[in-house]
Scaffold this motif. Sequence first.
Motif, PDB file in Angstrom:
ATOM      1  N   ARG A  80       0.672  -1.243  -0.001  1.00 57.57           N
ATOM      2  CA  ARG A  80       0.070  -0.137   0.050  1.00 57.57           C
ATOM      3  C   ARG A  80       0.798   1.137  -0.112  1.00 57.57           C
ATOM      4  NH1 ARG A  80      -5.418   1.632   1.491  1.00 57.57           N
ATOM      5  NH2 ARG A  80      -5.985  -0.367   1.424  1.00 57.57           N
ATOM      6  N   ILE A  81       1.856   1.234   0.920  1.00 58.44           N
ATOM      7  CA  ILE A  81       2.960   2.374   0.692  1.00 58.44           C
ATOM      8  C   ILE A  81       3.597   2.563  -0.695  1.00 58.44           C
ATOM      9  CG2 ILE A  81       5.040   3.139   1.582  1.00 58.44           C
ATOM     10  CD1 ILE A  81       4.103   1.963   4.277  1.00 58.44           C
ATOM     11  N   MET A  82       3.845   1.379  -1.254  1.00 59.61           N
ATOM     12  CA  MET A  82       4.568   1.650  -2.513  1.00 59.61           C
ATOM     13  C   MET A  82       3.392   2.028  -3.476  1.00 59.61           C
ATOM     14  SD  MET A  82       7.561   0.231  -2.547  1.00 59.61           S
ATOM     15  CE  MET A  82       8.338  -0.245  -0.985  1.00 59.61           C
ATOM     16  N   VAL A  83       2.340   1.430  -3.709  1.00 59.02           N
ATOM     17  CA  VAL A  83       1.238   2.258  -4.555  1.00 59.02           C
ATOM     18  C   VAL A  83       0.935   3.666  -4.301  1.00 59.02           C
ATOM     19  CG1 VAL A  83      -1.258   2.023  -5.159  1.00 59.02           C
ATOM     20  CG2 VAL A  83       0.123   0.043  -4.712  1.00 59.02           C
ATOM     21  N   ASN A  84       0.654   4.071  -2.882  1.00 60.88           N
ATOM     22  CA  ASN A  84       0.742   5.613  -2.524  1.00 60.88           C
ATOM     23  C   ASN A  84       1.957   6.529  -3.173  1.00 60.88           C
ATOM     24  OD1 ASN A  84      -1.974   4.973  -1.653  1.00 60.88           O
ATOM     25  ND2 ASN A  84      -1.186   4.724   0.322  1.00 60.88           N
ATOM     26  N   GLU A  85       2.912   5.839  -2.984  1.00 61.69           N
ATOM     27  CA  GLU A  85       4.208   6.781  -3.377  1.00 61.69           C
ATOM     28  C   GLU A  85       4.422   6.625  -4.662  1.00 61.69           C
ATOM     29  OE1 GLU A  85       7.366   9.062  -2.656  1.00 61.69           O
ATOM     30  OE2 GLU A  85       5.854   8.171  -1.210  1.00 61.69           O
ATOM     31  N   CYS A  86       4.039   5.529  -5.547  1.00 62.89           N
ATOM     32  CA  CYS A  86       3.829   5.960  -6.870  1.00 62.89           C
ATOM     33  C   CYS A  86       2.798   6.795  -7.568  1.00 62.89           C
ATOM     34  CB  CYS A  86       3.499   4.502  -7.572  1.00 62.89           C
ATOM     35  SG  CYS A  86       4.748   3.149  -7.602  1.00 62.89           S
ATOM     36  N   ILE A  87       1.704   6.773  -6.796  1.00 65.74           N
ATOM     37  CA  ILE A  87       0.535   7.741  -7.204  1.00 65.74           C
ATOM     38  C   ILE A  87       1.225   9.155  -7.092  1.00 65.74           C
ATOM     39  CG2 ILE A  87      -1.545   8.498  -6.535  1.00 65.74           C
ATOM     40  CD1 ILE A  87      -2.374   5.649  -5.958  1.00 65.74           C
ATOM     41  N   SER A  88       1.839   9.343  -5.783  1.00 66.77           N
ATOM     42  CA  SER A  88       2.355  10.763  -5.408  1.00 66.77           C
ATOM     43  C   SER A  88       3.499  11.235  -6.373  1.00 66.77           C
ATOM     44  CB  SER A  88       3.029  10.677  -4.081  1.00 66.77           C
ATOM     45  OG  SER A  88       2.140  10.472  -2.979  1.00 66.77           O
ATOM     46  N   TYR A  89       4.214  10.143  -6.726  1.00 67.09           N
ATOM     47  CA  TYR A  89       5.225  10.597  -7.820  1.00 67.09           C
ATOM     48  C   TYR A  89       4.708  11.119  -9.184  1.00 67.09           C
ATOM     49  CZ  TYR A  89       8.703   9.975 -11.442  1.00 67.09           C
ATOM     50  OH  TYR A  89       9.543   9.975 -12.613  1.00 67.09           O
ATOM     51  N   LEU A  90       3.541  10.184  -9.610  1.00 63.60           N
ATOM     52  CA  LEU A  90       3.046  10.738 -10.877  1.00 63.60           C
ATOM     53  C   LEU A  90       2.307  11.914 -10.679  1.00 63.60           C
ATOM     54  CD1 LEU A  90       1.879   6.995 -11.747  1.00 63.60           C
ATOM     55  CD2 LEU A  90       3.768   8.443 -13.096  1.00 63.60           C
ATOM     56  N   ARG A  91       1.737  12.242  -9.688  1.00 64.46           N
ATOM     57  CA  ARG A  91       1.005  13.555  -9.395  1.00 64.46           C
ATOM     58  C   ARG A  91       2.158  14.606  -9.515  1.00 64.46           C
ATOM     59  NH1 ARG A  91      -2.625  11.991  -4.502  1.00 64.46           N
ATOM     60  NH2 ARG A  91      -4.673  11.485  -5.846  1.00 64.46           N
ATOM     61  N   VAL A  92       3.087  14.372  -8.792  1.00 72.51           N
ATOM     62  CA  VAL A  92       4.026  15.587  -8.930  1.00 72.51           C
ATOM     63  C   VAL A  92       4.761  15.633 -10.307  1.00 72.51           C
ATOM     64  CG1 VAL A  92       6.531  16.017  -8.123  1.00 72.51           C
ATOM     65  CG2 VAL A  92       4.629  15.517  -6.414  1.00 72.51           C
ATOM     66  N   GLN A  93       4.925  14.585 -11.114  1.00 75.41           N
ATOM     67  CA  GLN A  93       5.589  14.815 -12.450  1.00 75.41           C
ATOM     68  C   GLN A  93       4.252  15.332 -13.370  1.00 75.41           C
ATOM     69  OE1 GLN A  93       8.604  14.162 -13.049  1.00 75.41           O
ATOM     70  NE2 GLN A  93       8.623  14.137 -10.975  1.00 75.41           N
ATOM     71  N   LYS A  94       2.908  15.248 -12.788  1.00 74.51           N
ATOM     72  CA  LYS A  94       1.937  15.794 -13.510  1.00 74.51           C
ATOM     73  C   LYS A  94       1.773  14.894 -14.771  1.00 74.51           C
ATOM     74  CE  LYS A  94       2.029  20.434 -11.872  1.00 74.51           C
ATOM     75  NZ  LYS A  94       1.848  20.281 -10.838  1.00 74.51           N
ATOM     76  N   LYS A  95       2.017  13.603 -14.838  1.00 74.16           N
ATOM     77  CA  LYS A  95       1.756  12.745 -15.747  1.00 74.16           C
ATOM     78  C   LYS A  95       0.310  12.075 -16.096  1.00 74.16           C
ATOM     79  CE  LYS A  95       6.618  11.487 -15.845  1.00 74.16           C
ATOM     80  NZ  LYS A  95       7.143  11.015 -17.212  1.00 74.16           N
ATOM     81  N   VAL A  96      -0.533  12.339 -15.003  1.00 71.85           N
ATOM     82  CA  VAL A  96      -1.736  11.564 -14.766  1.00 71.85           C
ATOM     83  C   VAL A  96      -2.899  13.001 -15.216  1.00 71.85           C
ATOM     84  CG1 VAL A  96      -3.409  10.332 -13.553  1.00 71.85           C
ATOM     85  CG2 VAL A  96      -0.763  10.100 -13.277  1.00 71.85           C
ATOM     86  N   LYS A  97      -3.477  12.653 -16.139  1.00 72.84           N
ATOM     87  CA  LYS A  97      -5.005  13.289 -16.288  1.00 72.84           C
ATOM     88  C   LYS A  97      -5.848  12.596 -16.441  1.00 72.84           C
ATOM     89  CE  LYS A  97      -2.401  17.232 -18.789  1.00 72.84           C
ATOM     90  NZ  LYS A  97      -1.135  16.758 -18.741  1.00 72.84           N
ATOM     91  N   PHE A  98      -7.077  12.929 -15.693  1.00 77.21           N
ATOM     92  CA  PHE A  98      -8.245  12.258 -15.786  1.00 77.21           C
ATOM     93  C   PHE A  98      -9.282  13.143 -16.417  1.00 77.21           C
ATOM     94  CE2 PHE A  98      -6.050  10.882 -11.933  1.00 77.21           C
ATOM     95  CZ  PHE A  98      -6.097   9.511 -11.853  1.00 77.21           C
TER      96      PHE A  98
END
Length: 186
Positions: A80-98
Motif C-alpha cells: 500500500r505504501i508503494m502504491v501510494n508513493e507511485c501515485i504521489s510521484y506521478l502526481r508531482v510529475q503531472k503525468k496523470v490526467k483524468f
Amino acid sequence: MKIIHLHQEETEIIKLAVENNRQAQQQIYGRFSPKMLSVCRQYIKDIQLAEDVMITAFMKVFTNLNKFEHKGSFEGWIRRIMVNECISYLRVQKKVKFTEDEIYVEESFNAIDSQFSIEQIQFLIDALPDGYKMVFNLYAIEGYKHNEIAKMLGVNEGTSKSQLSHARKMLQTQINTLKKLDNGTE
C-alpha cells in the motif's frame, strides 16, 4: 552485534527494524524489494524511476514501521505504501490526467489469452495513458474498489469507472491487433 537468522519470526524482525537494527531492515528490504519493484514498475514505465520510487517508499516503510499494527499482512502494508508513493510521484510529475467522464459501460472482460507473455501484457498496459493505467492497476491488479480508487486519486467514483472502461476497451483493441499480427491476418 546480534545475528538475525534467515527464518526468524516476521514480528521479531519488524521489532528489531523499529529499533533501527540495520540487519533487520536489510532483511526486510531484501525479502520484499523484488516484489515491490514489480509493483512500482506497474505504475512507472521506466525501471530506474520505478526503483527510485521504491527506495523512497522503503524509506517511508522504515520511518513508519512503528505504525504497523500487525493486523493483516505485512507485505500488504508495504505494498500500500508503494502504491501510494507511485501515485504521489506521478502526481508531482503531472503525468496523470483524468477526464471527468461520468459515462461508462460496465462490461465483462475476458482473461487475456495465455498465448501472450508477461512482457507482452506489461507492454500493452504500459501503452495505456497514465490515468487509464493507474486506475486499471488499482482495480484489476491491486483489487481496490472504485470508491477507494476515487478517494486515493481525488476523483469522482464515476471517473474511476469510466477510466477503467476506457482502459479495458483500449487493451481489448491492442489484444485483437496482436492476435491478428500473430495469426498473420494483418
